[in-house]
Write a protein that holds these residues in place. Structure first.
Motif, PDB file in Angstrom:
ATOM      1  N   ARG A  35       0.840  -1.201   0.000  1.00  0.00           N
ATOM      2  CA  ARG A  35       0.000   0.000   0.000  1.00  0.00           C
ATOM      3  C   ARG A  35       0.876   1.253   0.000  1.00  0.00           C
ATOM      4  NH1 ARG A  35      -3.773   0.947   4.071  1.00  0.00           N
ATOM      5  NH2 ARG A  35      -5.357   1.605   2.580  1.00  0.00           N
ATOM      6  N   PHE A  36       0.641   2.090  -0.994  1.00  0.00           N
ATOM      7  CA  PHE A  36       1.389   3.333  -1.163  1.00  0.00           C
ATOM      8  C   PHE A  36       0.448   4.526  -1.000  1.00  0.00           C
ATOM      9  CE2 PHE A  36       3.706   0.252  -3.733  1.00  0.00           C
ATOM     10  CZ  PHE A  36       5.051   0.580  -3.538  1.00  0.00           C
ATOM     11  N   ALA A  37       0.977   5.635  -0.508  1.00  0.00           N
ATOM     12  CA  ALA A  37       0.241   6.902  -0.548  1.00  0.00           C
ATOM     13  C   ALA A  37       0.180   7.358  -2.002  1.00  0.00           C
ATOM     14  CB  ALA A  37       0.944   7.938   0.307  1.00  0.00           C
ATOM     15  N   LEU A  38      -1.012   7.682  -2.478  1.00  0.00           N
ATOM     16  CA  LEU A  38      -1.196   8.042  -3.883  1.00  0.00           C
ATOM     17  C   LEU A  38      -0.916   9.501  -4.176  1.00  0.00           C
ATOM     18  CD1 LEU A  38      -4.504   6.163  -4.789  1.00  0.00           C
ATOM     19  CD2 LEU A  38      -2.128   5.407  -5.129  1.00  0.00           C
ATOM     20  N   ALA A  39      -1.009  10.362  -3.164  1.00  0.00           N
ATOM     21  CA  ALA A  39      -0.985  11.810  -3.395  1.00  0.00           C
ATOM     22  C   ALA A  39      -2.033  12.140  -4.465  1.00  0.00           C
ATOM     23  CB  ALA A  39       0.410  12.291  -3.751  1.00  0.00           C
ATOM     24  N   VAL A  74      -2.680  11.130  -7.395  1.00  0.00           N
ATOM     25  CA  VAL A  74      -3.321  10.055  -8.163  1.00  0.00           C
ATOM     26  C   VAL A  74      -4.676   9.712  -7.519  1.00  0.00           C
ATOM     27  CG1 VAL A  74      -3.059   7.656  -8.969  1.00  0.00           C
ATOM     28  CG2 VAL A  74      -1.139   9.214  -9.084  1.00  0.00           C
ATOM     29  N   THR A  75      -4.922  10.272  -6.341  1.00  0.00           N
ATOM     30  CA  THR A  75      -6.258  10.196  -5.721  1.00  0.00           C
ATOM     31  C   THR A  75      -7.293  10.901  -6.598  1.00  0.00           C
ATOM     32  OG1 THR A  75      -5.209  10.265  -3.532  1.00  0.00           O
ATOM     33  CG2 THR A  75      -7.564  10.729  -3.619  1.00  0.00           C
ATOM     34  N   LYS A  76      -6.899  11.972  -7.263  1.00  0.00           N
ATOM     35  CA  LYS A  76      -7.871  12.811  -7.974  1.00  0.00           C
ATOM     36  C   LYS A  76      -8.662  12.080  -9.062  1.00  0.00           C
ATOM     37  CE  LYS A  76      -5.838  17.396  -7.134  1.00  0.00           C
ATOM     38  NZ  LYS A  76      -4.586  17.062  -6.420  1.00  0.00           N
ATOM     39  N   PRO A  77      -8.019  11.260  -9.910  1.00  0.00           N
ATOM     40  CA  PRO A  77      -8.828  10.557 -10.919  1.00  0.00           C
ATOM     41  C   PRO A  77      -9.874   9.624 -10.299  1.00  0.00           C
ATOM     42  CG  PRO A  77      -6.500  10.444 -11.477  1.00  0.00           C
ATOM     43  CD  PRO A  77      -6.584  11.009 -10.105  1.00  0.00           C
ATOM     44  N   ILE A  78      -9.558   9.038  -9.156  1.00  0.00           N
ATOM     45  CA  ILE A  78     -10.519   8.153  -8.499  1.00  0.00           C
ATOM     46  C   ILE A  78     -11.676   8.975  -7.944  1.00  0.00           C
ATOM     47  CG2 ILE A  78     -10.806   6.322  -6.778  1.00  0.00           C
ATOM     48  CD1 ILE A  78      -7.777   5.880  -6.918  1.00  0.00           C
ATOM     49  N   THR A  79     -11.347  10.122  -7.347  1.00  0.00           N
ATOM     50  CA  THR A  79     -12.386  11.046  -6.883  1.00  0.00           C
ATOM     51  C   THR A  79     -13.246  11.506  -8.053  1.00  0.00           C
ATOM     52  OG1 THR A  79     -11.168  11.829  -4.944  1.00  0.00           O
ATOM     53  CG2 THR A  79     -12.732  13.365  -5.933  1.00  0.00           C
ATOM     54  N   ALA A  80     -12.600  11.832  -9.167  1.00  0.00           N
ATOM     55  CA  ALA A  80     -13.346  12.287 -10.343  1.00  0.00           C
ATOM     56  C   ALA A  80     -14.297  11.206 -10.839  1.00  0.00           C
ATOM     57  CB  ALA A  80     -12.365  12.674 -11.456  1.00  0.00           C
ATOM     58  N   THR A 121      -7.874  -0.218  -1.096  1.00  0.00           N
ATOM     59  CA  THR A 121      -7.827   1.223  -1.310  1.00  0.00           C
ATOM     60  C   THR A 121      -8.711   1.951  -0.323  1.00  0.00           C
ATOM     61  OG1 THR A 121      -7.461   0.851  -3.673  1.00  0.00           O
ATOM     62  CG2 THR A 121      -8.167   3.054  -3.015  1.00  0.00           C
ATOM     63  N   THR A 122      -8.157   3.008   0.282  1.00  0.00           N
ATOM     64  CA  THR A 122      -8.930   3.824   1.220  1.00  0.00           C
ATOM     65  C   THR A 122      -8.655   5.299   0.953  1.00  0.00           C
ATOM     66  OG1 THR A 122      -7.151   3.681   2.860  1.00  0.00           O
ATOM     67  CG2 THR A 122      -8.959   2.102   3.061  1.00  0.00           C
ATOM     68  N   LEU A 123      -9.611   6.125   1.373  1.00  0.00           N
ATOM     69  CA  LEU A 123      -9.420   7.568   1.357  1.00  0.00           C
ATOM     70  C   LEU A 123      -9.425   8.027   2.801  1.00  0.00           C
ATOM     71  CD1 LEU A 123      -9.174  10.246  -0.193  1.00  0.00           C
ATOM     72  CD2 LEU A 123     -11.672  10.408  -0.131  1.00  0.00           C
ATOM     73  N   ASP A 124      -8.279   8.489   3.254  1.00  0.00           N
ATOM     74  CA  ASP A 124      -8.121   8.814   4.673  1.00  0.00           C
ATOM     75  C   ASP A 124      -7.919  10.307   4.878  1.00  0.00           C
ATOM     76  OD1 ASP A 124      -8.224   6.049   5.099  1.00  0.00           O
ATOM     77  OD2 ASP A 124      -6.067   5.847   4.869  1.00  0.00           O
ATOM     78  N   GLY A 125      -8.730  11.113   4.210  1.00  0.00           N
ATOM     79  CA  GLY A 125      -8.615  12.556   4.339  1.00  0.00           C
ATOM     80  C   GLY A 125      -9.088  13.260   3.089  1.00  0.00           C
ATOM     81  N   SER A 126      -8.249  14.104   2.516  1.00  0.00           N
ATOM     82  CA  SER A 126      -8.617  14.945   1.383  1.00  0.00           C
ATOM     83  C   SER A 126      -8.893  14.132   0.122  1.00  0.00           C
ATOM     84  CB  SER A 126      -7.489  15.940   1.098  1.00  0.00           C
ATOM     85  OG  SER A 126      -7.678  16.565  -0.155  1.00  0.00           O
ATOM     86  N   PRO A 127     -10.014  14.425  -0.570  1.00  0.00           N
ATOM     87  CA  PRO A 127     -10.298  13.777  -1.863  1.00  0.00           C
ATOM     88  C   PRO A 127      -9.301  14.174  -2.945  1.00  0.00           C
ATOM     89  CG  PRO A 127     -12.260  14.845  -0.966  1.00  0.00           C
ATOM     90  CD  PRO A 127     -11.105  15.317  -0.152  1.00  0.00           C
ATOM     91  N   ALA A 128      -8.446  15.148  -2.647  1.00  0.00           N
ATOM     92  CA  ALA A 128      -7.452  15.595  -3.616  1.00  0.00           C
ATOM     93  C   ALA A 128      -6.164  14.792  -3.545  1.00  0.00           C
ATOM     94  CB  ALA A 128      -7.126  17.079  -3.393  1.00  0.00           C
ATOM     95  N   ARG A 129      -5.847  14.224  -2.351  1.00  0.00           N
ATOM     96  CA  ARG A 129      -4.482  13.703  -2.208  1.00  0.00           C
ATOM     97  C   ARG A 129      -4.278  12.650  -1.141  1.00  0.00           C
ATOM     98  NH1 ARG A 129      -2.493  19.548   0.002  1.00  0.00           N
ATOM     99  NH2 ARG A 129      -3.750  19.567   1.899  1.00  0.00           N
ATOM    100  N   ASP A 130      -5.304  12.196  -0.462  1.00  0.00           N
ATOM    101  CA  ASP A 130      -5.098  11.310   0.685  1.00  0.00           C
ATOM    102  C   ASP A 130      -5.550   9.875   0.455  1.00  0.00           C
ATOM    103  OD1 ASP A 130      -3.773  13.165   2.241  1.00  0.00           O
ATOM    104  OD2 ASP A 130      -5.620  13.954   3.132  1.00  0.00           O
ATOM    105  N   GLY A 131      -5.548   9.440  -0.810  1.00  0.00           N
ATOM    106  CA  GLY A 131      -5.833   8.040  -1.099  1.00  0.00           C
ATOM    107  C   GLY A 131      -4.619   7.162  -0.821  1.00  0.00           C
ATOM    108  N   ILE A 132      -4.884   5.924  -0.440  1.00  0.00           N
ATOM    109  CA  ILE A 132      -3.845   4.908  -0.264  1.00  0.00           C
ATOM    110  C   ILE A 132      -4.299   3.684  -1.046  1.00  0.00           C
ATOM    111  CG2 ILE A 132      -2.614   3.449   1.398  1.00  0.00           C
ATOM    112  CD1 ILE A 132      -3.091   5.604   3.487  1.00  0.00           C
ATOM    113  N   SER A 133      -3.374   3.101  -1.830  1.00  0.00           N
ATOM    114  CA  SER A 133      -3.786   1.983  -2.677  1.00  0.00           C
ATOM    115  C   SER A 133      -2.583   1.120  -3.035  1.00  0.00           C
ATOM    116  CB  SER A 133      -4.473   2.500  -3.941  1.00  0.00           C
ATOM    117  OG  SER A 133      -5.075   1.441  -4.673  1.00  0.00           O
TER     118      SER A 133
END
Length: 273
Positions: free
Chosen positions: A38-42, A44-50, A139-151
């Motif tokens: 599991r890596f922090a996506l920074a 790359v969270t945005k396309p998943i949010t989109a 995969t989880t979102l642990d904060g901001s939909p812009a940058r806090d995804g982990i996957s």
């Protein structure tokens, strides 16, 4: 099948790296490194949010052209980084649609807007709308939909396959997301400087003829995707019919600018040989 080019990540100056390529038919063409790490996506969270935003649009919870964010801004503006919101502050800096200003704040406003419309926290909506249906269980979102995804690479391969052959969305909606929004808009591509035009779709950056760029010199202009400040990227090249995911645990910097383009060119050469 294994792509020899993926082994190039072993030479990257990073503690941990994993990469994989998935074709448009969903078959994995090759992988290298710990696919379940599991890596922090920074960003790359945005396309998943989109993608979750597009599900909300198709469900009728939101409209792309309804007001959201600063006065005059819409959901579409937020997705296309033209809302006028500052990079990391919830303040308007220019008139919506005037220029492309890459904005974490815009995606946070977008997440809040969807959460209100769906009557649930955005992270939960994301899980129900995208992660669970695609089997992205790590995969989880642990904060901001812009940058806090982990996957993981394995989960993002599932997402990259979905982008190429949509099951959760109408293909026409996905095609719209990969179409330039507000053509001719100039702006700064973080890490790569001013671009004129600085083309984006709905949550996805579109390569077009940008130079310099984080994809390959041989990447087609139709290539779309995103990279993250945690040393991560995902691109899809529709001309080649494949997508590549690479995740690391070293912050983006000169090492990535030096390594990523020849890596992508080697992957594309493998795919087309």
């Amino acid at each position: 099948m294994s792509l020899q080019s993926l082994a190039l990540i072993s030479n990257w100056p990073v503690p941990t790296a994993a990469a994989a390529v998935v074709r448009a038919d969903g078959t994995v063409a090759g992988s290298h490194g710990p696919g379940q790490h599991r890596f922090a996506l920074a960003s790359v969270t945005k396309p998943i949010t989109a993608y979750a935003a597009l599900v909300a649009y198709e469900e009728g919870a939101i409209e792309l052209d309804e007001p959201a964010g600063p006065t005059g801004s819409t959901v579409r503006h937020l997705l296309a980084h033209t809302s006028g919101l500052a990079f990391d502050e919830h303040r308007a800096t220019f008139t919506p649609g005037e220029r492309r200003l890459y904005s974490n704040a815009g995606f946070e406003v977008l997440g809040d807007h969807i959460a209100k419309a769906a009557d649930m926290p955005f992270a939960e909506y994301l899980r129900q709308a995208v992660l669970e249906p695609l089997g992205m269980t790590a995969t989880t979102l642990d904060g901001s939909p812009a940058r806090d995804g982990i996957s993981t690479v394995e989960d993002l391969v599932r997402f990259a396959a979905e982008l190429q052959a949509p099951r959760l969305l109408d293909p026409r909606t996905v095609a719209e997301a990969m179409t330039v929004q507000y053509p001719g808009t100039k702006g700064v591509l973080p890490g790569y400087g001013h671009q004129n035009p600085n083309d984006w779709g709905l949550g996805f950056e579109i390569r077009d003829s940008k130079s310099p760029h984080w994809t390959g010199g041989s990447s087609s202009p139709r290539t779309f995707g995103h990279f993250g400040q945690s040393g991560t990227f995902l691109w899809v090249d529709p001309v080649v019919g494949a997508a590549c995911v690479a995740l690391t645990d070293r912050a983006f910097g000169p090492w990535a600018i030096e390594a990523w383009t020849p890596f992508t060119d080697a992957v594309l050469a493998d795919l087309t040989s």
